[in-house]
Design an enzyme around this catalytic site. Structure first.
Site: not given
Ligand code: AQP
Length: 329
Positions: A112, A194, A197
């Site tokens: 990140k 993966k 967002k």
């Molecule tokens: N691609 C994915 N496959 C399975 N599970 C996923 N999660 C996120 N992406 C995937 C799960 O969603 C939950 C909530 O995510 P979050 O918004 O709290 O966390 P995050 O990791 O910041 O979401 P993103 O979209 O993956 O954002 P970035 O790009 O900022 O890292 C969690 O349980 C997560 O495991």
């Protein structure tokens, strides 16, 4: 009943298919068997810069999506993290227990922070420690998350264990609850990464126009072969589409492979677009309905926060006592 706790960031406004299949679907299912605490983690959202108006709006939109996806506020405590100050309070205690090198080993921070254009804040570095506090406050048995959170769960267990050893048994050691088949949903444009967002091109958002999502699915990156088979190593794109289809439609991957024998990638993508549209259309209608009555939505969140605080305040009081903080009389 065993306890379950999980949270999701309100940052993007819309949740995506990775969030839903990796985590939120399990949140809904676990309500049947667990005492559930689910929160919109706005404290985590400010680890990167947020526009105040947008954050407030996205927090409500997130809560509305959770309700629309099936979180039942009668059964589960649905709340906003900042409404329960014990999260930040226990977060500080956990920070004081964490080694600098230990925090530095979190791979998600490395990913990140590398993606951040502006300066990286200390909050982004310490966010897994706050997440540990989120979980430990509720003495959760299980934490439904995607695979990307496994390392953070390990940290949570290490911190709980360390505190218990130093001060006497205070926290339950939580287990990750990760459903293998959908633990990691991949980006449609880069099926080795993966779905996230932070990379908008290959993400399918629940609140996007379903026509646009269907189009994104139709233009998903696959491979130069022709056969529709499940082979994540050599056919990552097609395998990802099969997993998503199976999770949404309930038809097994084997059955899909048999049914699509002799057909082309385009057929699979077209059908998946339809399956997704069918799934998401009523969800979107319910989100709109929840957002049409904000006073009621805010009331649901206030009730959830009250229930959460009952548990969280007990854990925090016990923690403070164990540490040796002087009780206020
Ligand atoms: N691609 C994915 N496959 C399975 N599970 C996923 N999660 C996120 N992406 C995937 C799960 O969603 C939950 C909530 O995510 P979050 O918004 O709290 O966390 P995050 O990791 O910041 O979401 P993103 O979209 O993956 O954002 P970035 O790009 O900022 O890292 C969690 O349980 C997560 O495991």
């Amino acid at each position: 009943r065993p306890r379950v706790l999980s949270g999701i960031q309100p940052t993007a406004g819309s949740f995506h298919l990775g969030n839903y299949l990796g985590a939120l679907r399990q949140w809904v299912a676990l309500q049947e068997t667990h005492d559930a605490f689910y929160c919109v983690v706005d404290l985590h959202a400010i680890t990167v810069a947020q526009d105040p108006k947008v954050l407030r709006q996205n927090t409500r939109v997130s809560a509305a999506q959770l309700l629309a996806l099936g979180i039942d506020p009668e059964r589960s405590a649905l709340f906003v993290q900042s409404h329960v100050p014990e999260h930040a309070q226990l977060g500080w205690v956990m920070q004081c227990l964490t080694g600098f090198g230990e925090a530095g080993r979190m791979t998600q921070f490395k990913d990140k922070s590398a993606r951040q254009e502006a300066g990286v804040g200390v909050g982004l570095f310490t966010y897994p420690i706050l997440q540990a506090a989120d979980i430990l406050l509720y003495q959760a048995h299980h934490v439904p998350v995607g695979e990307d959170q496994r390392q953070h769960l390990e940290l949570t267990r290490d911190l709980a264990q360390r505190f218990n050893t130093r001060y006497g048994r205070t926290f339950r050691l939580p287990e990750p609850y990760i459903v293998k088949d959908t633990a990691k949903i991949y980006d449609l444009q880069d099926p080795t990464a993966k779905m996230s967002k932070s990379v908008p091109a290959g993400v399918v958002e629940l609140l996007d126009d379903p026509k646009r999502s269907a189009k994104k699915i139709r233009s998903a990156v696959t491979d130069t072969g022709r056969e529709i088979v499940y082979d994540p190593e050599h056919k990552a794109g097609v395998s990802n589409l099969l997993v998503i289809h199976s999770a949404l439609s309930g038809e097994s991957v084997d059955s899909l492979v048999a049914r699509f024998e002799g057909k082309g990638y385009g057929d699979l993508k077209k059908e998946l677009g339809e399956v997704f549209t069918e799934f998401v259309t009523p969800v979107q209608a319910r989100v709109d309905a929840y957002l049409a009555d904000l006073p009621e939505l805010d009331k649901v969140l206030a009730r959830g926060a009250e229930r959460a605080r009952e548990v969280a305040s007990r854990t925090l009081a016990r923690t403070y006592e164990r540490i040796g903080f002087l009780a206020r009389t």
